[in-house]
Design an enzyme around this catalytic site. Structure first.
Site, PDB file in Angstrom:
ATOM      1  N   LYS A 111      42.519  35.288  34.706  1.00 26.72           N
ATOM      2  CA  LYS A 111      42.206  36.550  35.382  1.00 26.72           C
ATOM      3  C   LYS A 111      42.860  37.758  34.727  1.00 26.72           C
ATOM      4  O   LYS A 111      42.311  38.854  34.746  1.00 26.72           O
ATOM      5  CB  LYS A 111      42.620  36.478  36.855  1.00 26.72           C
ATOM      6  CG  LYS A 111      41.700  35.602  37.687  1.00 26.72           C
ATOM      7  CD  LYS A 111      41.924  35.830  39.171  1.00 26.72           C
ATOM      8  CE  LYS A 111      40.903  35.083  40.002  1.00 26.72           C
ATOM      9  NZ  LYS A 111      41.085  33.610  39.918  1.00 26.72           N
ATOM     10  N   SER A 140      41.220  26.855  33.134  1.00 30.47           N
ATOM     11  CA  SER A 140      41.309  28.257  33.554  1.00 30.47           C
ATOM     12  C   SER A 140      42.665  28.658  34.113  1.00 30.47           C
ATOM     13  O   SER A 140      43.044  29.821  34.056  1.00 30.47           O
ATOM     14  CB  SER A 140      40.214  28.566  34.582  1.00 30.47           C
ATOM     15  OG  SER A 140      40.285  27.674  35.675  1.00 30.47           O
ATOM     16  N   GLU A 153      40.302  43.836  46.053  1.00 31.41           N
ATOM     17  CA  GLU A 153      40.343  42.951  47.211  1.00 31.41           C
ATOM     18  C   GLU A 153      40.734  41.576  46.705  1.00 31.41           C
ATOM     19  O   GLU A 153      40.558  41.246  45.529  1.00 31.41           O
ATOM     20  CB  GLU A 153      38.986  42.906  47.920  1.00 31.41           C
ATOM     21  CG  GLU A 153      38.037  41.820  47.464  1.00 31.41           C
ATOM     22  CD  GLU A 153      37.388  42.088  46.114  1.00 31.41           C
ATOM     23  OE1 GLU A 153      37.210  43.272  45.762  1.00 31.41           O
ATOM     24  OE2 GLU A 153      37.078  41.101  45.424  1.00 31.41           O
TER      25      GLU A 153
HETATM   26  C1  LIG Z   1      40.045  32.722  40.273  1.00 32.12           C
HETATM   27  C2  LIG Z   1      40.053  31.456  39.497  1.00 32.12           C
HETATM   28  C3  LIG Z   1      38.858  30.772  39.169  1.00 32.12           C
HETATM   29  C4  LIG Z   1      37.513  31.201  39.642  1.00 32.12           C
HETATM   30  O1  LIG Z   1      37.091  32.435  39.187  1.00 32.12           O
HETATM   31  P1  LIG Z   1      35.925  32.585  38.123  1.00 32.12           P
HETATM   32  O2  LIG Z   1      35.612  34.016  38.174  1.00 32.12           O
HETATM   33  O3  LIG Z   1      34.794  31.707  38.568  1.00 32.12           O
HETATM   34  O4  LIG Z   1      36.459  32.131  36.818  1.00 32.12           O
HETATM   35  C5  LIG Z   1      38.945  29.628  38.395  1.00 32.12           C
HETATM   36  N1  LIG Z   1      40.133  29.154  37.979  1.00 32.12           N
HETATM   37  C6  LIG Z   1      41.292  29.759  38.276  1.00 32.12           C
HETATM   38  C7  LIG Z   1      42.561  29.178  37.790  1.00 32.12           C
HETATM   39  C8  LIG Z   1      41.293  30.930  39.045  1.00 32.12           C
HETATM   40  O5  LIG Z   1      42.451  31.522  39.341  1.00 32.12           O
END
Ligand SMILES: *Cc1c(COP(=O)(O)O)cnc(C)c1O
Length: 394
Positions: free
Chosen positions: A90, A378, A112
């Protein structure tokens, strides 16, 4: 221009656009007019890349997971967004947007947040730049997510409870929009995923595209070519997937797989598998696919992972799904939790439960020894420890 990228009207095929109340028109129009010019300026790129390097810690490694590869009989690589500052992908987007806001002359940032992850990423870059930060959060979420509320406050952000409706994410979104309507001149609204009215989905995807840009270079050093056979990522709104797919969209020999959260199962009534359960409609300012009732009311989604607990997907994903360019699979809570534990035991990496959904899909694939697979990790699992503990009884 790629047929999978946004066109000059703000659409991906039949999806996208800017379905906004008239009072928001000037704000969104300003962004639309300026974002490409600003983010393509050499000075902007230089500062963005410098911060990605020195503050976020990029490039994030591309790790060849040997024991996981043995288990699935393929060459599996993990794109380590979990090693970024603040623990997920993010931050790539919030850094980009704060630099943009600065150049637009904005003094105040609003956002938000649901579980607080996007709120923390936003509060972080506001502290970095010394900008005022107001984060709207459902009153119930504030109670449930005390550590993230504390993080935001430590970084100087004001956390405003949304006390209307269900007191969760959608109510916080309404409050943030109301704020933006009232403060069009000095305030920038940082959206955390590839959702919202045009140009947000494209802008966020561009900031996240660093993920696949790095992956291509890194793969050359590992397998002698830029393209793997498969690329996998989990999808909530879809920003990590959009970044992971970005530079592979026109490489049609690379199979793209997006993994949604099936919750307790797609037929259980407690799920967030949008492409299976959803229909076309308008959500958060763009035309996409969303979970809705017969008369178009949004259905409350469910997933064990807060980041995937979203009733829609971004418009680009709706188009990649409809055009067949990417495959949209899913994994249940149970499958994701097992996959998270498996990665921990095999590689010593505790993944975010969101990312574990992408890993869970490896079970469902028919992989060959010669296949190379990149999975976007992610985020890291520290934030999910309580969830892992409750689930497995550690
Ligand atoms: C917020 C988040 C997501 C989901 O958000 P996307 O916009 O779909 O990528 C996925 N993995 C992690 C670790 C997150 O913090």
């Amino acid at each position: 221009m790629s047929k999978y990228q946004v066109n000059e009207k703000g659409y991906y095929g039949t999806f996208g656009g800017a379905y906004i109340p008239e009072m928001l028109y000037p704000n969104v129009e300003e962004l639309k007019e300026q974002y490409l010019t600003i983010i393509n300026e050499p000075k902007f790129k230089e500062e963005f890349n410098q911060l990605l390097k020195d503050y976020v810690g990029r490039p994030s490694p591309l790790y060849h997971a040997k024991r996981l590869s043995e288990k699935y009989g393929a060459n599996i690589f993990l794109k380590r967004e979990d090693l970024n500052h603040t623990g997920a992908h993010k931050i790539n987007n919030t850094i980009g947007q704060i630099l943009l806001a600065e150049r637009l002359g904005k003094k105040r940032i609003i956002a938000e947040t649901g579980a607080g992850q996007h709120g923390v990423a936003t509060a972080t870059v506001c502290a970095l730049k010394g900008l005022e930060c107001v984060v709207y959060m459902g009153a119930i979420d504030i109670e449930r997510q005390a550590p993230n509320v504390a993080r935001m406050k430590m970084m100087g952000a004001t956390v405003v409870p949304a006390t209307s409706g269900s007191k969760t994410l959608k109510d916080a979104t309404n409050e943030a929009l109301r704020d933006w309507i009232n403060n069009p001149v000095d305030t920038h609204y940082i959206i955390g995923s590839v959702v919202g009215p045009h140009p947000y989905p494209d802008m966020v995807a561009r900031f996240q595209s660093i993920i696949s840009e790095e992956t291509k270079k890194q793969l050359v050093g590992k397998i002698g070519k830029e393209n793997p056979d498969y690329v996998l990522a989990c999808v909530g709104g879809g920003s990590n997937a959009a970044g992971m797919f970005y530079h592979y969209l026109d490489e049609e020999n690379v199979k793209l797989i997006a993994v949604e959260a099936a919750g307790h199962g797609v037929d259980s009534g407690e799920s967030a598998a949008t492409t299976i359960l959803g229909k076309e409609g308008v959500l958060h300012g763009s035309r996409s696919i969303l979970m809705q009732t017969e008369d178009g009311q949004v259905i409350e989604p469910y997933s064990i992972s807060a980041g995937l607990d979203y009733p829609g997907i971004g418009p680009q994903h709706a188009w990649l799904f409809k055009s067949g360019r990417a495959l949209y699979g899913n994994a249940t809570d149970a499958e994701a939790m097992e996959a998270g534990l498996l990665l921990t035991k095999l590689e010593g990496i505790i993944p975010a439960i969101e990312s574990a959904h992408a890993l869970a899909y490896l079970e469902k694939m028919d992989l060959k020894n010669s296949d190379s697979v990149v999975v976007c990790l992610s985020g890291r699992g520290d934030k999910d420890l309580a969830n892992y503990m409750t689930y497995f009884g550690f």
